[in-house]
Scaffold this motif. Structure first.
Motif, PDB file in Angstrom:
ATOM      1  N   GLN A   1       0.893  -1.160  -0.116  1.00 13.61           N
ATOM      2  CA  GLN A   1       0.112   0.113   0.032  1.00 13.61           C
ATOM      3  C   GLN A   1       0.697   1.297   0.202  1.00 13.61           C
ATOM      4  N   LEU A   2       1.981   1.204   0.759  1.00 13.64           N
ATOM      5  CA  LEU A   2       2.759   2.471   0.807  1.00 13.64           C
ATOM      6  C   LEU A   2       3.388   2.695  -0.759  1.00 13.64           C
ATOM      7  N   VAL A   3       3.753   1.394  -1.275  1.00 15.90           N
ATOM      8  CA  VAL A   3       4.451   1.759  -2.622  1.00 15.90           C
ATOM      9  C   VAL A   3       3.248   2.259  -3.599  1.00 15.90           C
ATOM     10  N   LEU A   4       2.060   1.679  -3.519  1.00 13.51           N
ATOM     11  CA  LEU A   4       1.003   2.358  -4.407  1.00 13.51           C
ATOM     12  C   LEU A   4       0.519   3.622  -4.209  1.00 13.51           C
ATOM     13  N   VAL A   5       0.699   4.440  -2.881  1.00 13.07           N
ATOM     14  CA  VAL A   5       0.450   5.718  -2.897  1.00 13.07           C
ATOM     15  C   VAL A   5       1.401   6.619  -3.294  1.00 13.07           C
ATOM     16  N   LEU A   6       2.679   6.121  -3.138  1.00 14.53           N
ATOM     17  CA  LEU A   6       3.648   6.803  -3.638  1.00 14.53           C
ATOM     18  C   LEU A   6       3.832   7.035  -5.330  1.00 14.53           C
ATOM     19  N   VAL A   7       3.589   5.782  -5.655  1.00 16.44           N
ATOM     20  CA  VAL A   7       3.484   5.698  -7.320  1.00 16.44           C
ATOM     21  C   VAL A   7       2.282   6.504  -7.774  1.00 16.44           C
ATOM     22  N   ALA A   8       1.037   6.453  -7.057  1.00 20.15           N
ATOM     23  CA  ALA A   8      -0.052   7.307  -7.350  1.00 20.15           C
ATOM     24  C   ALA A   8       0.362   8.730  -7.184  1.00 20.15           C
ATOM     25  N   PHE A   9       0.974   9.160  -6.457  1.00 19.35           N
ATOM     26  CA  PHE A   9       1.238  10.693  -5.858  1.00 19.35           C
ATOM     27  C   PHE A   9       2.049  11.066  -7.252  1.00 19.35           C
ATOM     28  N   LEU A  10       3.070  10.418  -7.695  1.00 24.57           N
ATOM     29  CA  LEU A  10       3.711  10.740  -8.960  1.00 24.57           C
ATOM     30  C   LEU A  10       3.081  10.689 -10.208  1.00 24.57           C
ATOM     31  N   ALA A  11       2.015   9.700 -10.066  1.00 24.63           N
ATOM     32  CA  ALA A  11       1.205   9.492 -11.424  1.00 24.63           C
ATOM     33  C   ALA A  11       0.163  10.947 -11.544  1.00 24.63           C
ATOM     34  N   PHE A  12      -0.207  11.236 -10.364  1.00 24.47           N
ATOM     35  CA  PHE A  12      -1.425  12.226 -10.404  1.00 24.47           C
ATOM     36  C   PHE A  12      -0.565  13.611 -10.528  1.00 24.47           C
ATOM     37  N   LEU A  13       0.625  13.726 -10.428  1.00 28.88           N
ATOM     38  CA  LEU A  13       1.279  14.942 -10.678  1.00 28.88           C
ATOM     39  C   LEU A  13       1.368  15.061 -12.300  1.00 28.88           C
ATOM     40  N   VAL A  14       1.918  13.713 -13.060  1.00 31.38           N
ATOM     41  CA  VAL A  14       1.903  13.890 -14.568  1.00 31.38           C
ATOM     42  C   VAL A  14       0.265  14.158 -15.012  1.00 31.38           C
ATOM     43  N   MET A  15      -0.653  13.306 -14.633  1.00 30.84           N
ATOM     44  CA  MET A  15      -1.871  13.604 -15.168  1.00 30.84           C
ATOM     45  C   MET A  15      -2.448  15.097 -14.989  1.00 30.84           C
ATOM     46  N   ALA A  16      -1.881  15.762 -13.838  1.00 29.45           N
ATOM     47  CA  ALA A  16      -2.630  17.160 -13.838  1.00 29.45           C
ATOM     48  C   ALA A  16      -1.619  18.115 -14.773  1.00 29.45           C
ATOM     49  N   ASP A  17      -0.370  17.833 -15.201  1.00 27.01           N
ATOM     50  CA  ASP A  17       0.138  18.709 -15.879  1.00 27.01           C
ATOM     51  C   ASP A  17      -0.398  19.300 -17.210  1.00 27.01           C
ATOM     52  N   ARG A  18      -0.253  20.265 -17.470  1.00 28.80           N
ATOM     53  CA  ARG A  18      -0.671  20.666 -18.930  1.00 28.80           C
ATOM     54  C   ARG A  18       0.460  21.656 -19.533  1.00 28.80           C
ATOM     55  N   THR A  19       0.616  21.830 -20.903  1.00 31.70           N
ATOM     56  CA  THR A  19       1.650  22.553 -21.326  1.00 31.70           C
ATOM     57  C   THR A  19       1.174  23.997 -21.242  1.00 31.70           C
ATOM     58  N   ALA A  20       2.222  24.893 -21.852  1.00 33.05           N
ATOM     59  CA  ALA A  20       2.104  26.397 -21.800  1.00 33.05           C
ATOM     60  C   ALA A  20       0.822  26.930 -22.459  1.00 33.05           C
ATOM     61  N   VAL A  21       0.256  26.048 -23.085  1.00 33.82           N
ATOM     62  CA  VAL A  21      -1.063  26.590 -24.113  1.00 33.82           C
ATOM     63  C   VAL A  21      -2.196  25.984 -23.577  1.00 33.82           C
ATOM     64  N   GLY A  22      -2.203  25.203 -22.369  1.00 30.98           N
ATOM     65  CA  GLY A  22      -3.235  24.791 -21.643  1.00 30.98           C
ATOM     66  C   GLY A  22      -3.647  23.265 -22.330  1.00 30.98           C
ATOM     67  N   ASP A  23      -2.544  22.658 -22.881  1.00 37.02           N
ATOM     68  CA  ASP A  23      -3.008  21.327 -23.492  1.00 37.02           C
ATOM     69  C   ASP A  23      -2.741  20.161 -22.595  1.00 37.02           C
ATOM     70  N   GLY A  24      -3.591  19.756 -22.044  1.00 40.46           N
ATOM     71  CA  GLY A  24      -3.406  18.497 -21.205  1.00 40.46           C
ATOM     72  C   GLY A  24      -3.717  17.457 -22.194  1.00 40.46           C
ATOM     73  N   ALA A  25      -3.521  15.815 -21.206  1.00 38.08           N
ATOM     74  CA  ALA A  25      -3.579  14.778 -21.840  1.00 38.08           C
ATOM     75  C   ALA A  25      -5.060  14.291 -22.072  1.00 38.08           C
ATOM     76  N   PHE A  26      -5.815  14.830 -21.379  1.00 37.21           N
ATOM     77  CA  PHE A  26      -7.337  14.437 -21.360  1.00 37.21           C
ATOM     78  C   PHE A  26      -8.238  15.073 -22.159  1.00 37.21           C
ATOM     79  N   ALA A  27      -9.402  14.518 -22.722  1.00 38.16           N
ATOM     80  CA  ALA A  27     -10.219  15.355 -23.526  1.00 38.16           C
ATOM     81  C   ALA A  27     -11.101  16.267 -22.668  1.00 38.16           C
ATOM     82  N   GLY A  28     -11.527  17.560 -23.101  1.00 32.11           N
ATOM     83  CA  GLY A  28     -12.108  18.298 -22.452  1.00 32.11           C
ATOM     84  C   GLY A  28     -13.515  17.742 -21.847  1.00 32.11           C
ATOM     85  N   GLN A  29     -14.292  17.108 -22.543  1.00 36.69           N
ATOM     86  CA  GLN A  29     -15.365  16.553 -22.308  1.00 36.69           C
ATOM     87  C   GLN A  29     -15.232  14.992 -22.838  1.00 36.69           C
TER      88      GLN A  29
END
Length: 534
Positions: A102-130
């Protein structure tokens, strides 16, 4: 009426402190849903991201506290049994394996959520707007024009993380199945939410869902067979029955194998690996990193428990089959990876090969092997999240300097390490760790797992693993050659972003180096990981 009056209903015994880390994550997921529904549009995304990151850190603090409590109890009682550990009516078992995973999982998830939250300088994220918009439709164009961006992917990620945390702790086939579905269902949705190449992403989600349903069916049928011969759904009690009865070997063997098939699907082992390259390629890159790292940790931890408690009872009949699966997994991941020119597919086949390596540690059953498997998974998880974070930043650029989508053709990565030495250096380190080069976490992980397999008498299989590890290094260094020893193409750049992916990359680099140079403290802690047998 008298029978009903005389019946005594006992309330289940619930060790609430044992459930605190899981309740933090699931509670955070519910809070993220409420924020997504009711928070003002201007602060909604920020609130959901902050909630996801804080929840994983809070769960890590709770897990460290529980680790100290449980390992302290084990240090004072060498003869402690599973029944004496904190549990929830026999369904949820809290031991060092559970807490370590569980400790390994939450640490990996923390790093993964950082990547999921990132966007380029023009607001271009990895996910569809809708994500519900039909690809190429007017609704999708309108969502893009208005800059509309849903953020339910973080709530889905937290729900999936909650299922992952229960998976290795399950001491009941009911809990195991429920945890499997809670872990998997959000991932089916997340795989279909990519911003670009929407149809490929939705195809990946459908494939993952259909094949995942088959794996769940195998696990359910295997659980039913084991229930039929034991009369109980509690894993530890099934082990008691199997260890004292040999009248229905064929039924027990079938049940054990079918449950293992469900677990082998989740780790991407051959011949149950067909979903892996397609889903890794089609899913949003941050989700691919989350799946590749976290799902393997959860599934391997659950497999460690099931194999040690139940499958090992009939290992003389099952071990040839399991070792054949491990060898096939290594060979498929290695030689299929040689012909890949898409970086995400290459990393997908790399993950299959690594699954074969880890399986040797799972099947070895020597002292300390469980902790060594977790160490391997820590190193693999760090390098995997970091590598996919790098992939998410490598973008195409046109003649006018407009940033486009991700570039996954490795031939177009030519010279990227020369034009962007920091990103190229980080990717180099992750590839070195995958290859098992000394002074990286991957080298120490392979060393301890292969040593356990050799001690268990799997010498020939270790030789195959070493050969496959050497061959996989070829396609890792093919990418290294392109990064640093060819001229830049000019149509590929590392996109400037909000910086969250860079934080994840830096933390992954630091962890990979630290575990490779100073592994002793972590190995000493993980030596306390034990699986208490009934």
């Amino acid at each position: 009426m008298n029978l009903l009056a005389s019946a005594v209903i006992e309330a289940p015994t619930i060790a609430w402190l044992s459930l605190v880390p899981v309740m933090i994550v699931i509670g955070g997921a519910v809070l993220a849903v409420l924020l997504e529904s009711f928070a003002p549009v201007g602060v909604r995304r920020l609130c959901v991201i902050a909630t996801s990151l804080l929840v994983t850190l809070a769960a890590a603090v709770a897990l460290i506290s529980r680790w100290m409590s449980v390992t302290g109890a084990l240090a004072h009682r060498a003869d402690i049994t599973p029944a004496e550990l904190p549990a929830v009516d026999g369904e949820y078992l809290e031991d060092p394996l559970t807490l370590g995973a569980q400790l390994v999982l939450v640490l990996v998830a923390f790093l993964a959520f950082l990547v999921m939250a990132d966007r380029t300088a023009v607001g271009d994220g990895a996910f569809a707007g809708q994500p519900s918009d039909r690809p190429g439709s007017h609704d999708e164009e309108l969502s893009d024009q208005k800059g509309y961006q849903r953020s339910e992917m973080f709530a889905l990620g937290l729900f999936s993380l909650g299922g992952m945390m229960v998976f290795p702790a399950a001491n009941s086939f009911v809990a195991l199945f429920v945890a499997l579905e809670v872990m998997s269902l959000p991932l089916y949705i997340l795989a279909a939410t990519a911003r670009r190449r929407r149809q490929l992403s939705q195809e990946a989600g459908i494939k993952y869902f259909i094949l995942g349903a088959f794996s769940s069916g195998f696990m359910l049928m295997g659980s039913a067979f084991l229930y039929g011969i034991s009369g109980t759904l509690t894993i530890s009690k099934v082990a008691d029955v199997l260890s004292t009865s040999v009248r229905t070997d064929w039924l027990a063997l079938t049940g054990i194998f079918m449950v293992m098939v469900g677990l082998l699907f989740k780790v991407g082992a051959a011949p149950f690996h067909a979903w892996t390259p397609d889903v890794y390629t089609g899913a949003p890159t941050p989700v691919t990193g989350f799946m590749a790292a976290a799902v393997k940790v959860a599934a391997f931890a659950a497999m460690l428990r099931f194999h040690s408690v139940i499958a090992a009872i009939m290992q003389w009949d099952l071990m040839p089959v399991f070792l054949a699966v491990a060898v096939l997994t290594m060979l498929v991941g290695t030689f299929a990876g040689l012909v890949q020119f898409d970086v995400k597919r290459m990393l997908a086949y790399s993950s299959i090969a690594h699954a074969g390596f880890v399986l040797l540690g799972v099947f070895s059953l020597v002292e300390g092997s469980s902790g060594h498997v977790l160490f391997y998974l820590i190193g693999y998880g760090l390098a995997t999240v970091g590598a996919f974070a790098v992939v998410s930043l490598v973008r195409s650029v046109d003649s006018e300097g407009v940033i486009g989508g991700e570039v996954t053709d490795i031939r177009r990565w030519a010279g990227l390490g020369r034009s962007n030495p920091w990103i190229g250096g980080a990717m180099l380190l992750f590839l070195l760790s995958f290859a098992g080069i000394p002074l990286t976490a991957g080298f120490i992980g392979k060393f301890v797992v292969f040593s356990d397999a050799f001690a268990a008498g799997f010498g020939w299989f270790v030789a195959v693993a070493l050969l496959c590890s050497a061959v996989t290094a070829f396609f890792y260094f093919r990418l290294v050659r392109l990064l640093f020893f060819t001229e830049p193409s000019g149509d590929v750049v590392v996109a400037r972003s909000e910086g969250l992916s860079m934080i994840a990359i830096i933390l992954s680099v630091a962890g990979t180096i630290a575990l490779g140079v100073f592994p002793s403290p972590v190995l000493s802690l993980l030596n306390q990981v034990v699986i208490l047998l009934p």
